[in-house]
Design a protein around this motif. Structure first.
Motif, mmCIF file in Angstrom:
data_model
loop_
_atom_site.group_PDB
_atom_site.id
_atom_site.type_symbol
_atom_site.label_atom_id
_atom_site.label_comp_id
_atom_site.label_asym_id
_atom_site.label_seq_id
_atom_site.Cartn_x
_atom_site.Cartn_y
_atom_site.Cartn_z
ATOM 1 N N PHE B 260 0.981 -1.464 -0.175
ATOM 2 C CA PHE B 260 0.021 -0.059 -0.079
ATOM 3 C C PHE B 260 0.603 1.101 -0.024
ATOM 4 O O PHE B 260 0.285 2.603 -0.959
ATOM 5 C CB PHE B 260 -0.974 0.205 1.279
ATOM 6 N N ARG B 282 -7.664 -3.848 8.656
ATOM 7 C CA ARG B 282 -7.617 -4.816 7.569
ATOM 8 C C ARG B 282 -9.470 -5.052 8.081
ATOM 9 O O ARG B 282 -9.713 -5.504 7.165
ATOM 10 C CB ARG B 282 -6.999 -5.915 8.162
ATOM 11 N N MET B 285 -11.455 -3.309 6.141
ATOM 12 C CA MET B 285 -11.652 -3.543 4.891
ATOM 13 C C MET B 285 -11.937 -5.100 4.743
ATOM 14 O O MET B 285 -12.877 -5.041 3.496
ATOM 15 C CB MET B 285 -10.435 -3.938 4.430
ATOM 16 N N ALA B 286 -12.270 -5.619 5.373
ATOM 17 C CA ALA B 286 -12.352 -6.686 5.123
ATOM 18 C C ALA B 286 -14.195 -6.566 5.717
ATOM 19 O O ALA B 286 -15.088 -7.728 4.573
ATOM 20 C CB ALA B 286 -11.964 -7.707 6.307
ATOM 21 N N GLY B 288 -15.954 -4.253 3.645
ATOM 22 C CA GLY B 288 -16.029 -3.970 2.903
ATOM 23 C C GLY B 288 -16.073 -2.932 2.982
ATOM 24 O O GLY B 288 -16.242 -1.777 1.351
ATOM 25 N N GLY B 289 -15.639 -2.528 4.016
ATOM 26 C CA GLY B 289 -15.253 -0.577 4.487
ATOM 27 C C GLY B 289 -13.802 -0.060 3.436
ATOM 28 O O GLY B 289 -13.040 -1.233 2.615
ATOM 29 N N ALA B 290 -13.854 1.456 2.911
ATOM 30 C CA ALA B 290 -12.325 1.700 1.681
ATOM 31 C C ALA B 290 -11.644 2.196 2.607
ATOM 32 O O ALA B 290 -11.855 3.036 3.642
ATOM 33 C CB ALA B 290 -13.478 2.313 1.067
ATOM 34 N N ALA B 291 -10.874 1.495 2.199
ATOM 35 C CA ALA B 291 -9.516 2.187 2.456
ATOM 36 C C ALA B 291 -8.942 3.759 1.860
ATOM 37 O O ALA B 291 -8.610 3.078 0.928
ATOM 38 C CB ALA B 291 -8.139 1.051 2.745
ATOM 39 N N ILE B 292 -8.281 4.474 2.614
ATOM 40 C CA ILE B 292 -8.055 5.919 1.109
ATOM 41 C C ILE B 292 -7.103 6.394 1.779
ATOM 42 O O ILE B 292 -6.941 7.029 2.299
ATOM 43 C CB ILE B 292 -9.619 7.087 1.219
ATOM 44 N N HIS B 293 -6.655 7.234 0.554
ATOM 45 C CA HIS B 293 -4.982 7.078 0.755
ATOM 46 C C HIS B 293 -4.110 6.879 1.364
ATOM 47 O O HIS B 293 -3.096 6.929 2.708
ATOM 48 C CB HIS B 293 -4.906 9.163 1.476
ATOM 49 N N ASP B 295 -1.059 5.848 0.512
ATOM 50 C CA ASP B 295 0.187 5.881 -0.209
ATOM 51 C C ASP B 295 0.927 6.286 0.644
ATOM 52 O O ASP B 295 2.016 7.243 1.005
ATOM 53 C CB ASP B 295 0.394 6.175 -1.790
ATOM 54 N N ASP B 449 -17.945 2.385 2.685
ATOM 55 C CA ASP B 449 -17.939 1.474 1.922
ATOM 56 C C ASP B 449 -17.319 2.309 0.379
ATOM 57 O O ASP B 449 -17.787 3.123 0.805
ATOM 58 C CB ASP B 449 -19.027 1.221 1.680
ATOM 59 N N GLY B 450 -17.140 1.046 -0.412
ATOM 60 C CA GLY B 450 -16.634 1.608 -1.702
ATOM 61 C C GLY B 450 -17.813 2.337 -2.112
ATOM 62 O O GLY B 450 -17.532 3.463 -3.078
ATOM 63 N N GLY B 452 -19.864 5.029 -0.425
ATOM 64 C CA GLY B 452 -19.043 6.669 0.136
ATOM 65 C C GLY B 452 -20.660 6.010 1.081
ATOM 66 O O GLY B 452 -20.782 6.929 2.241
#
Lengths: 497, 497
Positions: B260, B282, B285-286, B288-293, B295, B449-450, B452
């Motif tokens: 990531f 994690r 995310m499992a 369905g939560g969106a992880a953003i930024h 990087d 989620d993805g 929003g």
């Protein structure tokens, strides 16, 4: 008035961002072994291979015909290695697997995936033969020079940063862009017509005008099918061997861009066939798939042809250069995009000036008989531009560029008045973009969760996955199609196997 | 030999990357309204607010005591606005909500979240009073100068890029770092002792040595509890009102960094209390939560104090400057990290030289009686460094820096021989880092989620979430603690409400 027996249709009953649990599947409407979502480059190749491996295959395509964004592309595939493709060799170019792998690792940036790169470098030459075997026409000729896309029907061209610093110092350069035969821009249409026809001919059942809504998860957290909208109703489709997400990227989804890829919002031209809405990626995320490098995007500013413009020098608001201008145009674009206060100009003299073919109506921000006049007209710090040009000219005269390592072919002092500055400042910028982030996968297409473990029954390829191209600064033309077709095939085989 | 009746324990029966479905919950071992995962800054504040809202609260902490990474920090909280905190005003500084909001929007970079920024800017001054009400001591004094962390027990300091270009041109500067009273480095320990004690005193039930393994999802895809390892066994804990993930970032998880945040791998000092393994992210995310930024990361290179070193100028392998050196040290560090071929040096003259306090054993790469000697010793293109220093000196003499806009206080010609170049090249670099990417949330803490949309029953705060600090180049000291405590509180209230 509706009777109480008629439930109101709920527009959000199924969303890509939430899986459907198997307990909520009333019955299966359709049945297959491998279900491919999206009939673009990755999907068509996945379908072909899965059929050839003996699996029953269905393809859901949201548009009324196959092709996807690939069919709007130039039809250029980045291949080489293994000594060279037949076209490379016939035109006098050798290309080792090691050089291809080294280049691809550099092109992948800090997050490059060595396993994926190795698989591709070893298989790319055979993959090119496979594309020919599917009926994709390649004329076999070489087009010298520096192009964004060929307007001729030639095959082989330099399509990346191979001859530019720092790539040329690590990997022996070879031209690797192989373009499907087509006169003008749009070889992608030829490529996709052949691949889609081949998939259908092999017996893949293609459902057009069919939108995948979400994945179906069984009680063991395996993907066992999808819910789709077809013929105006919801259908439940069972996939015994797996679902392959090949539904493209998300450059058309402004909400996703704002959350995941804010840098791409500076670009105003979407490179897309019309359905890059991120639904495939969101479906994968909903079942725990990890989306990686979501900040990354391809961007370009077509500041040439004519290639003579590559002999110009880009400067920023400090009057300083910031890139070797002979690097791939998309790499140059990323550097342009990141200059402070969105200030960047291409300095040219009378001898190299020509209106850019792709965007002739550029803004000429300053013209002068001397560089002092241009500097003043741009409002730059006194002496800054003049020093930059003077240094560049002295060194270019000697055939050297110690600061940015531009190759000698593109070095020429800018001494023929009048002089001009073409604006690539943010207000004048026309930048083309598509997304590079996507689901984490193994080379075989298995979608990986946050721990790096495969999610049973789920595969992805193309821009739904994060593939070889995963770093905007490292993109080369043909990488996305090369990746999509090659790893689409691998996903088809893995899912069927 | 084990009897067939004794199942082999499976180490991966539950993993953060896969949810547990409610059908697999044999019984509930423990029961609560709000379950907080992680007893660091965000978790403690969430627990306090949820208890005050009348909810039953349990906290799971993997370590043997509360505190998290916050307790290893300097204990600096970035607050202001509303005319100024009591400490700002007592020391003669006004600070408007608008200026704070403008600064935070710039600090958030291209992905800044205006809703979150507005909530924080409006509430930060009251939040500071709230921290005092919880018993966190602040001496109230102002420490002038430029510091990385105060070694005195003073409160107020300049802790970001407020006075530096381009921030100072858009937002009226004010010092906003408010440090918990403690002599030396480590005010975070004081802060966390008070907050953890307060949560316990209000009746939050804290389970230390307790590791959350994964979330429990019900049939409607709502989060209803967690599976945890406590006292050597798996426990199933029901959370009637919600689970709040406050388990920190992932700087210690090299595998996640590689996938990531590959840029952070260039940093070799992790800023962490020991448990930033990404398990909270994690888990989100499992489901369905969106992880953003993902990087983005904080990085710093403590090249000062002494503050006199800020009067030096950084150059790269082209002998060119690349940043106004008076910007926040973490901003400077990101620019250092991105220079071509990892080449960067700080040029100093005899008058401003001093060994950096935090890392005295820096490499002095070149020393000379003239800048020509230094240039040659560094192997730079002839004339490059000399031109840069000459231009800088002329302009510094006039109190101006038209190229990089360094503030006049830090402008001084480098003319007192001997001259030296301190290496910040990649081989010599010691860079400290922690991650800034995390779950997408609303200001109220709801995990998105993805699409929003909020995932019922799931909340996140602190570095598990992507908060105010979400752009490495925009970080300021105190932003992470400010964000974690403020939005931890909001998540506690939302979950309890």
């Amino acid at each position: 008035m509706k009777s109480p027996e008629t439930p109101m249709p709920h527009p959000h009953r199924f969303s890509p961002a939430r899986p459907c649990f198997i307990k909520d599947v009333p019955h299966w409407d359709l049945d297959t072994d491998v279900l491919v979502i999206g009939f673009g480059a990755a999907g068509a190749c996945a379908a072909i291979e899965a059929r050839q491996a003996g699996a029953r295959v269905r393809v859901l395509e949201v548009a009324s015909a196959g092709g996807g964004s690939a069919s709007w592309s130039g039809g250029e595939v980045y291949v080489g290695g293994s000594g060279g493709t037949s076209v490379q060799r016939a035109n006098g170019f050798e290309d080792s697997t090691e050089d291809l792998a080294t280049y691809l690792m550099m092109a992948g940036g800090p997050g490059a995936d060595s396993e994926r790169v190795q698989a591709y470098a070893r298989g790319a030459e055979a993959h090119f033969r496979w594309l020919q075997d599917q009926g994709v026409p390649f004329k076999g000729s070489y087009l010298p020079g520096k192009w964004i896309e060929p307007t001729s029907d030639d095959t082989l061209l330099w399509s990346g940063s191979e001859q530019a610093w720092p790539f040329r110092d690590k990997a022996r350069p070879a031209p690797r862009g192989h373009t499907a035969q087509f006169k003008g821009w749009g070889g992608g249409k030829v490529l996709m017509e052949k691949l889609c026809a081949r998939a259908a001919e092999l017996g893949a059942e293609v459902h057009t005008d069919s939108r995948a809504l979400t994945l179906v998860l069984d009680e063991a957290h395996a993907v066992v099918g999808v819910v789709a909208r077809m013929d105006g109703t919801e259908k439940f489709i069972r996939a015994h061997k797996g679902v392959i997400l090949c539904a493209g990227g998300f450059i058309l989804n402004k909400d996703m861009l704002a959350r995941f890829t804010p840098g791409a919002l500076a670009c105003n031209k979407e490179v897309s066939g019309g359905n890059d809405d991120g639904s495939g990626i969101r479906m994968g995320m909903a079942v725990g798939g990890a989306a990686i490098h979501m900040d990354q995007f391809f961007a370009t500013v077509p500041f040439f042809p004519p290639a003579s413009l590559v002999k110009g020098i880009f400067i920023n608001g400090r009057g300083e250069r910031f890139i070797n201008e002979d690097a791939y145009h998309g790499r140059v674009a990323h550097y342009v995009l990141r200059q402070p206060e969105g200030k960047a100009w291409l300095l040219v003299d009378n001898e190299i000036f020509g209106r850019p073919v792709i965007k002739p109506d550029v803004t000429v921000a300053a013209v002068g008989e001397t560089w002092e006049e241009v500097e003043e007209e741009l409002g730059l710090p006194p002496g800054s531009l003049v020093h930059t040009v003077k240094t560049f000219n002295e060194q270019a005269e000697a055939g050297r560029d110690p600061l940015f390592h531009k190759a000698a072919d593109w070095l020429r002092p800018l001494t023929q008045a009048p002089f001009a500055a073409i604006s690539y400042c943010s207000a004048d910028l026309e930048a083309h973009a598509f997304t590079l982030g996507g689901l984490a996968t193994r080379p075989g297409g298995e979608v990986l969760d946050g721990d790096g473990q495969p999610i049973p029954g789920l595969f992805a390829a193309g821009r739904c996955a994060c593939g070889l191209p995963r770093w905007g600064e490292g993109y080369s033309s043909g990488l996305s199609l090369g990746d999509s077709t090659f790893f689409g095939r691998m996903a088809g085989r893995t899912a069927a196997g």
